[in-house]
Motif scaffolding. Structure first.
Motif, PDB file in Angstrom:
ATOM      1  N   SER A  29       0.853  -1.184   0.000  1.00  0.00           N
ATOM      2  CA  SER A  29       0.000   0.000   0.000  1.00  0.00           C
ATOM      3  C   SER A  29       0.891   1.236   0.000  1.00  0.00           C
ATOM      4  CB  SER A  29      -0.923   0.000   1.225  1.00  0.00           C
ATOM      5  OG  SER A  29      -0.162   0.075   2.414  1.00  0.00           O
ATOM      6  N   TYR A  36       0.154  -6.831  -0.462  1.00  0.00           N
ATOM      7  CA  TYR A  36      -1.019  -7.428  -1.080  1.00  0.00           C
ATOM      8  C   TYR A  36      -0.630  -8.307  -2.255  1.00  0.00           C
ATOM      9  CZ  TYR A  36      -3.726  -3.992   1.532  1.00  0.00           C
ATOM     10  OH  TYR A  36      -4.289  -3.253   2.532  1.00  0.00           O
ATOM     11  N   LEU A  38      -1.866  -9.304  -5.781  1.00  0.00           N
ATOM     12  CA  LEU A  38      -2.793  -8.962  -6.852  1.00  0.00           C
ATOM     13  C   LEU A  38      -2.954 -10.230  -7.673  1.00  0.00           C
ATOM     14  CD1 LEU A  38      -1.381  -5.511  -8.031  1.00  0.00           C
ATOM     15  CD2 LEU A  38      -2.846  -6.029  -6.085  1.00  0.00           C
ATOM     16  N   THR A  47      -7.631  -8.590  -4.863  1.00  0.00           N
ATOM     17  CA  THR A  47      -6.452  -8.362  -4.039  1.00  0.00           C
ATOM     18  C   THR A  47      -6.658  -9.060  -2.695  1.00  0.00           C
ATOM     19  OG1 THR A  47      -5.038  -6.648  -3.079  1.00  0.00           O
ATOM     20  CG2 THR A  47      -7.346  -6.144  -3.197  1.00  0.00           C
ATOM     21  N   PHE A  73      -5.171  -4.115 -12.447  1.00  0.00           N
ATOM     22  CA  PHE A  73      -3.917  -4.261 -11.709  1.00  0.00           C
ATOM     23  C   PHE A  73      -3.066  -3.000 -11.813  1.00  0.00           C
ATOM     24  CE2 PHE A  73      -4.274  -9.061 -12.573  1.00  0.00           C
ATOM     25  CZ  PHE A  73      -4.980  -9.260 -11.400  1.00  0.00           C
ATOM     26  N   MET A  76      -4.447  -0.599  -9.384  1.00  0.00           N
ATOM     27  CA  MET A  76      -4.128  -1.005  -8.013  1.00  0.00           C
ATOM     28  C   MET A  76      -2.694  -0.622  -7.658  1.00  0.00           C
ATOM     29  SD  MET A  76      -5.744  -4.791  -7.708  1.00  0.00           S
ATOM     30  CE  MET A  76      -7.469  -5.074  -7.375  1.00  0.00           C
ATOM     31  N   PRO A  81      -3.547  -0.923  -3.621  1.00  0.00           N
ATOM     32  CA  PRO A  81      -4.152  -2.245  -3.807  1.00  0.00           C
ATOM     33  C   PRO A  81      -5.240  -2.600  -2.796  1.00  0.00           C
ATOM     34  CG  PRO A  81      -2.056  -2.463  -2.705  1.00  0.00           C
ATOM     35  CD  PRO A  81      -2.208  -1.008  -3.054  1.00  0.00           C
TER      36      PRO A  81
END
Length: 169
Positions: A29, A36, A38, A47, A73, A76, A81
């Motif tokens: 993040s 995370y 993906l 996610t 993606f 994100m 994400p």
């Protein structure tokens, strides 16, 4: 390893939910609180917080991604994400007061990244949920202008809060 080998994986989340997914990437993040995964499941990008994954098994199946998966993606990775995205999301426009601009500069946790700033009007291409969660706490200092459904959601939320306070008189 599965990403490097272009393989699908089988994951167990919180010891009970079991999913077969195509892993795309691992990212953190923007505030660097969490990592995370993906991934895509049945042509649906998603996610998962890494700390919720209790088991991973690499499968002998080739991972697969659709064009919309890649678009989601990319969002994100750019915007964060931890939020839900849809490839059909339209830009979100927010109008800020002077106080709202000061708050925006001050509160950085989960702050959405603006793509366009025109005086006090900010345009975002991130998750609408991120915009909602971030700006709803600004009260009168932020107005979600569009999309309409998000504006309506904010109005319902704030109206409901006002009703709670009015009955206290």
């Amino acid at each position: 390893n599965a990403i490097k080998q272009n393989k699908k994986i089988f994951i167990v989340i919180n010891g009970s939910e079991k999913l077969e997914v195509s892993p795309y990437s691992i990212c953190r993040s923007k505030e660097e609180f969490y990592l995370y995964l993906l991934c895509s499941r049945n042509d649906y990008p998603m996610t998962v917080k890494l700390n919720k994954i209790t088991s991973v098994t690499t499968l002998e199946k080739v991972r697969e991604f659709g064009r919309k998966d890649i678009l989601v993606f990319d969002k994100m990775i750019k915007y964060g994400p931890q939020f839900i995205y849809d490839p059909n999301d339209e830009p979100t426009v927010v109008k800020l007061t002077e106080g709202g601009i000061k708050r925006f500069k001050k509160f950085y946790v989960h702050r959405p990244i603006p793509d366009i700033i025109d005086k006090n009007v900010y345009t975002f291409n991130c998750s609408p949920d991120q915009v909602f969660q971030y700006f709803i706490k600004f009260g009168k200092d932020a107005e979600i202008v569009s999309p309409y459904y998000l504006r309506e959601r904010a109005m319902r939320f704030l109206s409901s809060a006002l009703k709670n306070y009015k009955h206290l008189k």
